[in-house]
Motif scaffolding. Structure first.
Motif, PDB file in Angstrom:
ATOM      1  N   CYS A   1      10.530  -5.111   3.643  1.00  0.00           N
ATOM      2  CA  CYS A   1      10.954  -6.191   4.542  1.00  0.00           C
ATOM      3  C   CYS A   1       9.874  -7.268   4.653  1.00  0.00           C
ATOM      4  CB  CYS A   1      11.290  -5.633   5.924  1.00  0.00           C
ATOM      5  SG  CYS A   1      12.792  -4.613   5.920  1.00  0.00           S
ATOM      6  N   GLY A   2       8.830  -7.121   3.843  1.00  0.00           N
ATOM      7  CA  GLY A   2       7.802  -8.158   3.786  1.00  0.00           C
ATOM      8  C   GLY A   2       6.802  -8.140   4.917  1.00  0.00           C
ATOM      9  N   THR A   3       6.756  -7.044   5.706  1.00  0.00           N
ATOM     10  CA  THR A   3       5.771  -6.960   6.794  1.00  0.00           C
ATOM     11  C   THR A   3       4.722  -5.918   6.408  1.00  0.00           C
ATOM     12  OG1 THR A   3       7.210  -5.376   7.920  1.00  0.00           O
ATOM     13  CG2 THR A   3       7.394  -7.668   8.593  1.00  0.00           C
ATOM     14  N   ILE A   4       3.894  -6.301   5.468  1.00  0.00           N
ATOM     15  CA  ILE A   4       2.905  -5.374   4.906  1.00  0.00           C
ATOM     16  C   ILE A   4       1.892  -4.933   5.959  1.00  0.00           C
ATOM     17  CG2 ILE A   4       1.377  -7.214   4.080  1.00  0.00           C
ATOM     18  CD1 ILE A   4       2.169  -3.921   2.253  1.00  0.00           C
ATOM     19  N   CYS A   5       1.656  -5.783   6.978  1.00  0.00           N
ATOM     20  CA  CYS A   5       0.696  -5.410   8.032  1.00  0.00           C
ATOM     21  C   CYS A   5       1.206  -4.198   8.810  1.00  0.00           C
ATOM     22  CB  CYS A   5       0.435  -6.589   8.960  1.00  0.00           C
ATOM     23  SG  CYS A   5       1.919  -7.296   9.661  1.00  0.00           S
TER      24      CYS A   5
ATOM     25  N   TRP B   1       0.756  -1.078   6.748  1.00  0.00           N
ATOM     26  CA  TRP B   1      -0.651  -0.666   6.791  1.00  0.00           C
ATOM     27  C   TRP B   1      -0.974   0.065   8.093  1.00  0.00           C
ATOM     28  CZ3 TRP B   1      -4.471   0.679   4.023  1.00  0.00           C
ATOM     29  CH2 TRP B   1      -5.792   0.623   4.466  1.00  0.00           C
ATOM     30  N   GLU B   2      -0.403  -0.419   9.203  1.00  0.00           N
ATOM     31  CA  GLU B   2      -0.629   0.228  10.499  1.00  0.00           C
ATOM     32  C   GLU B   2      -0.088   1.662  10.501  1.00  0.00           C
ATOM     33  OE1 GLU B   2      -2.380  -0.768  13.107  1.00  0.00           O
ATOM     34  OE2 GLU B   2      -2.938  -2.554  11.963  1.00  0.00           O
ATOM     35  N   VAL B   3       1.109   1.843   9.911  1.00  0.00           N
ATOM     36  CA  VAL B   3       1.694   3.191   9.816  1.00  0.00           C
ATOM     37  C   VAL B   3       0.799   4.079   8.964  1.00  0.00           C
ATOM     38  CG1 VAL B   3       3.640   4.560   8.963  1.00  0.00           C
ATOM     39  CG2 VAL B   3       4.064   2.409  10.155  1.00  0.00           C
ATOM     40  N   PHE B   4       0.357   3.547   7.831  1.00  0.00           N
ATOM     41  CA  PHE B   4      -0.507   4.325   6.927  1.00  0.00           C
ATOM     42  C   PHE B   4      -1.775   4.786   7.642  1.00  0.00           C
ATOM     43  CE2 PHE B   4      -4.136   4.362   3.995  1.00  0.00           C
ATOM     44  CZ  PHE B   4      -3.740   5.373   3.129  1.00  0.00           C
ATOM     45  N   LYS B   5      -2.403   3.875   8.374  1.00  0.00           N
ATOM     46  CA  LYS B   5      -3.653   4.216   9.070  1.00  0.00           C
ATOM     47  C   LYS B   5      -3.433   5.278  10.146  1.00  0.00           C
ATOM     48  CE  LYS B   5      -5.047   0.128  10.342  1.00  0.00           C
ATOM     49  NZ  LYS B   5      -5.909  -0.896  10.988  1.00  0.00           N
TER      50      LYS B   5
ATOM     51  N   SER C   1       1.850   1.078  -3.723  1.00  0.00           N
ATOM     52  CA  SER C   1       3.035   0.353  -4.213  1.00  0.00           C
ATOM     53  C   SER C   1       3.422  -0.771  -3.264  1.00  0.00           C
ATOM     54  CB  SER C   1       4.213   1.321  -4.372  1.00  0.00           C
ATOM     55  OG  SER C   1       3.934   2.279  -5.364  1.00  0.00           O
ATOM     56  N   ALA C   2       3.241  -0.535  -1.944  1.00  0.00           N
ATOM     57  CA  ALA C   2       3.586  -1.552  -0.949  1.00  0.00           C
ATOM     58  C   ALA C   2       2.772  -2.824  -1.160  1.00  0.00           C
ATOM     59  CB  ALA C   2       3.357  -1.004   0.453  1.00  0.00           C
ATOM     60  N   PHE C   3       1.466  -2.665  -1.322  1.00  0.00           N
ATOM     61  CA  PHE C   3       0.619  -3.834  -1.550  1.00  0.00           C
ATOM     62  C   PHE C   3       0.908  -4.470  -2.910  1.00  0.00           C
ATOM     63  CE2 PHE C   3      -2.111  -2.170   1.909  1.00  0.00           C
ATOM     64  CZ  PHE C   3      -2.251  -3.352   2.625  1.00  0.00           C
TER      65      PHE C   3
ATOM     66  N   HIS D   1      -0.285  -8.230  -3.391  1.00  0.00           N
ATOM     67  CA  HIS D   1      -1.701  -7.988  -3.064  1.00  0.00           C
ATOM     68  C   HIS D   1      -2.263  -6.923  -4.016  1.00  0.00           C
ATOM     69  CE1 HIS D   1      -1.133 -10.363   0.566  1.00  0.00           C
ATOM     70  NE2 HIS D   1      -0.062  -9.621   0.841  1.00  0.00           N
ATOM     71  N   VAL D   2      -2.340  -7.276  -5.287  1.00  0.00           N
ATOM     72  CA  VAL D   2      -2.699  -6.293  -6.313  1.00  0.00           C
ATOM     73  C   VAL D   2      -4.145  -5.826  -6.166  1.00  0.00           C
ATOM     74  CG1 VAL D   2      -2.593  -5.786  -8.781  1.00  0.00           C
ATOM     75  CG2 VAL D   2      -1.108  -7.517  -7.820  1.00  0.00           C
ATOM     76  N   LYS D   3      -5.028  -6.734  -5.791  1.00  0.00           N
ATOM     77  CA  LYS D   3      -6.447  -6.358  -5.659  1.00  0.00           C
ATOM     78  C   LYS D   3      -6.640  -5.292  -4.580  1.00  0.00           C
ATOM     79  CE  LYS D   3      -8.440 -10.601  -7.522  1.00  0.00           C
ATOM     80  NZ  LYS D   3      -9.276 -11.791  -7.258  1.00  0.00           N
ATOM     81  N   ILE D   4      -5.842  -5.381  -3.511  1.00  0.00           N
ATOM     82  CA  ILE D   4      -5.934  -4.358  -2.459  1.00  0.00           C
ATOM     83  C   ILE D   4      -5.440  -3.019  -3.000  1.00  0.00           C
ATOM     84  CG2 ILE D   4      -5.099  -3.663  -0.168  1.00  0.00           C
ATOM     85  CD1 ILE D   4      -4.953  -6.612   0.572  1.00  0.00           C
ATOM     86  N   SER D   5      -4.395  -3.062  -3.845  1.00  0.00           N
ATOM     87  CA  SER D   5      -3.907  -1.828  -4.484  1.00  0.00           C
ATOM     88  C   SER D   5      -5.009  -1.182  -5.314  1.00  0.00           C
ATOM     89  CB  SER D   5      -2.700  -2.132  -5.386  1.00  0.00           C
ATOM     90  OG  SER D   5      -1.586  -2.495  -4.630  1.00  0.00           O
ATOM     91  N   PHE D   6      -5.750  -2.011  -6.055  1.00  0.00           N
ATOM     92  CA  PHE D   6      -6.865  -1.488  -6.862  1.00  0.00           C
ATOM     93  C   PHE D   6      -7.939  -0.873  -5.967  1.00  0.00           C
ATOM     94  CE2 PHE D   6      -6.015  -4.821 -10.423  1.00  0.00           C
ATOM     95  CZ  PHE D   6      -4.950  -4.053 -10.859  1.00  0.00           C
TER      96      PHE D   6
END
Length: 605
Positions: A281-285, A288-292, A307-309, A314-319
């Motif tokens: 849904c395009g709300t990556i923030c 990230w909050e759920v992941f943390k 995969s989300a990033f 945001h490929v660099k964050i995935s790396f």
């Protein structure tokens, strides 16, 4: 006492009582052994199982059908399928439970074809299966995607009058959904007199995973009206998955609220579903909050956030997250690399993609699967390395599937390589003779290079074979309600206002110098007609409605079932500038976040 302990899953206590029984001079009999063997099987204690098997032989119960069946179960559960099969073959008398035991053993070891084969032999031996046997063999068909065998078993069930059994009927629904046969699944579902939460969840999950998210939500709302059925974790995961496909953030958030938040944070499967919802849904923030907040982060959870990033650009964050996995000692798997390679594809990072593809096998000793080849072919094709992509397909140790060839065809479309596209299409037609997308892609290539006769011939072939192109469809969620639009759609209650808004936007776009990219239209028609067709694409209608109905401070979120065309992409960039609105569009390939006249994809998709 031993049976009571086993039934309550107090397995160690059951084993202790079995040992005490023998120490006190009592001999186990054919009622004792099945429960003792069941305890050892559930404990996966093969040493104990062998010990009990020795007692069976010493006391002369090795020919008892119930004891033999329990031994087959024990060996299979403990990973000794060869020994289980040998014992089964030596049985002079076999009942339905014996057959079910060996069929179950095959399924648990991934030998699904063997399981179906054993079921056929069981019927040939004139042994009538019980409900549990049918449930197990339908599970095997579901894993295989073997609808043909599943239909045969369905006919057998109807002949024997077992279709009213709740568990059997639910397994039929599950089998048909896993085989992509939603019409048959719905027919079984509608005929069921009794449905439990598992049945409803199977239907909801089936619609969601087979690309029918709206139908999934319709079934869920029907379930909500049932008095005695409450959604469980599996239901909510299926609903959230459907919301993610539709981009229905409000609805997905509401559905997640039906289960305690702590359940999501302690359950990796549910947490992953929630991360996926926010990401799609395009709300990556929020993802990230759920992941943390997740209490347990296994490889699946890490893969979800990587995969989300990646899908959000945001490929660099995935790396960076991939590097973090290594530091934490978590072993990446094939899905980790699918996420990373997809990110490289979205960003056009060829060198990084080649490197990841290489280290996957050489450093992490992970075998390249068909999905990894698909990602690499897609990456190379999109960046113009068509010959390298084609060579990679030729060198594959696996048989390339339609996804791999389709990725190369997509590259041919971008770079208008009609010669290679024709070669690719021959393979695709063999693999997917009824897939309209293959014909449409090549027809678009012909059209964009002025080969109208060739494009017309392809349309004739499609007509002769009754092949129809999937209609473009876009969804937008407003106040928890999902609105659906098709090209030229006039069924919406606010159609008049929507088209008025489109006309206003059209005038403003022309002032800015926008010229419709009519080369993307499939048919050889007059320029004025082409412009009219482009102006009514489903995503433009959805965005126009969003501009009317969505609060100005909120982004407009639209999901499309097909790839956004070049013209719509160019127009939406300007619309975001004219209206000063953030427009998030997810097509079947990637995310596009339009803001102030630019797109997050940097015109690479």
């Amino acid at each position: 006492m031993i049976r009571g302990y086993v039934d309550r899953e107090w397995l160690l206590e059951a084993v202790e009582f079995y040992n005490r029984m023998r120490e006190e001079g009592f001999f186990p009999d054919n009622f004792t052994f099945p429960f003792a063997l069941k305890a050892s099987a559930r404990l996966f204690d093969f040493t104990l199982g062998i010990k009990i098997h020795n007692h069976v032989v010493k006391l002369g119960f090795e020919l008892d059908v119930f004891v033999q069946t329990s031994l087959v179960c024990m060996y299979a559960k403990c990973g000794r399928l060869y020994e289980a099969q040998k014992l089964f073959d030596e049985m002079s008398i076999r009942n339905a439970v014996s057959w079910t035991a060996i069929i179950t053993g095959c399924i648990e070891h991934g030998k699904f074809e063997e399981a179906v084969g054993l079921f056929r032999k069981m019927l040939e031996m004139d042994t009538r299966p019980d409900a549990f046997t049918l449930v197990r063999v339908l599970t095997a068909c579901a894993h295989l995607g073997d609808a043909k065998s599943g239909e045969w078993i369905h006919r057998y069930i109807e002949q024997k009058g077992i279709e009213d059994n709740l568990f059997v009927a639910t397994s039929l629904v599950d089998m048909y959904t896993k085989c992509g046969r939603m019409e048959e699944a719905r027919k079984v579902f509608d005929q069921m007199r009794e449905k439990d939460v598992v049945t409803w969840s199977a239907m909801i999950g089936g619609y969601s995973s087979n690309g029918h998210p709206k139908e999934a939500l319709e079934i869920f709302f029907r379930m909500q009206r049932e008095e005695n059925v409450k959604p469980d974790c599996f239901t909510i995961v299926a609903v959230i998955s459907a919301c993610a496909r539709l981009g229905a953030l409000q609805l997905g958030t509401w559905a997640s609220g039906l289960i305690d938040r702590n359940v999501f944070l302690s359950n990796p499967v549910m947490g992953t579903a929630l991360i996926d919802l926010y990401a799609k849904c395009g709300t990556i923030c929020h993802a990230w909050e759920v992941f943390k907040a997740m209490q347990e982060r296994d490889t699946v959870v890490w893969n979800a956030i990587i995969s989300a990033f990646a899908m959000s650009g945001h490929v660099k964050i995935s790396f960076a997250l991939f590097n973090q996995i290594e530091k934490l000692g978590i072993k990446p798997n094939g899905n980790t690399f699918i996420g990373l390679l997809s990110g490289c594809t979205h960003a056009g990072l060829v060198d990084e993609g080649r490197y990841l593809f290489q280290i996957m096998s050489k450093v992490y000793f992970l075998a390249h699967k068909i999905e990894h080849y698909g990602c690499m072919v897609d990456l190379l094709g999109r960046t113009g390395f068509l010959n390298e992509a084609h060579q990679l397909i030729k060198d594959m140790p696996l048989e390339p599937n339609a996804v791999v060839w389709g990725a190369l065809l997509g590259g041919c479309r971008v770079y208008r390589d009609t010669q290679l596209a024709e070669h690719v299409l021959k393979h695709l037609i063999k693999l997917e003779p009824q897939n309209a997308g293959n014909y449409v892609l090549l027809s678009n290539i012909y059209s964009s290079t002025g080969r109208w006769n060739d494009a017309a011939n392809l349309r004739l072939i499609m007509k002769d074979k009754s092949i129809r192109k999937a209609p473009g469809c876009s969804w937008i969620e407003v106040e928890g309600l999902v609105h659906e639009f098709h090209v030229g759609d006039q069924t919406h209650p606010m159609s008049e206002a929507i088209y008025q808004k489109l006309n206003e936007l059209g005038e403003q776009l022309r002032i800015l110098g926008y010229v419709p990219k009519t080369d993307v239209v499939l048919f050889d028609i007059e320029e004025e007609e082409k412009e009219h067709s482009l102006g009514q694409h489903s995503e433009k209608l959805a965005i126009a409605y969003g501009l009317i109905a969505v609060e100005k401070e909120d982004p407009i979120r639209v999901v499309k079932n097909l790839r956004v065309c070049n013209d719509c992409h160019a127009a939406i960039k300007l619309i975001s500038k004219i209206t000063s609105r953030e427009i998030i569009l997810r097509d079947n390939n990637r995310f596009h976040c339009f803001k102030e006249g630019t797109c997050s994809c940097r015109d690479f998709w």
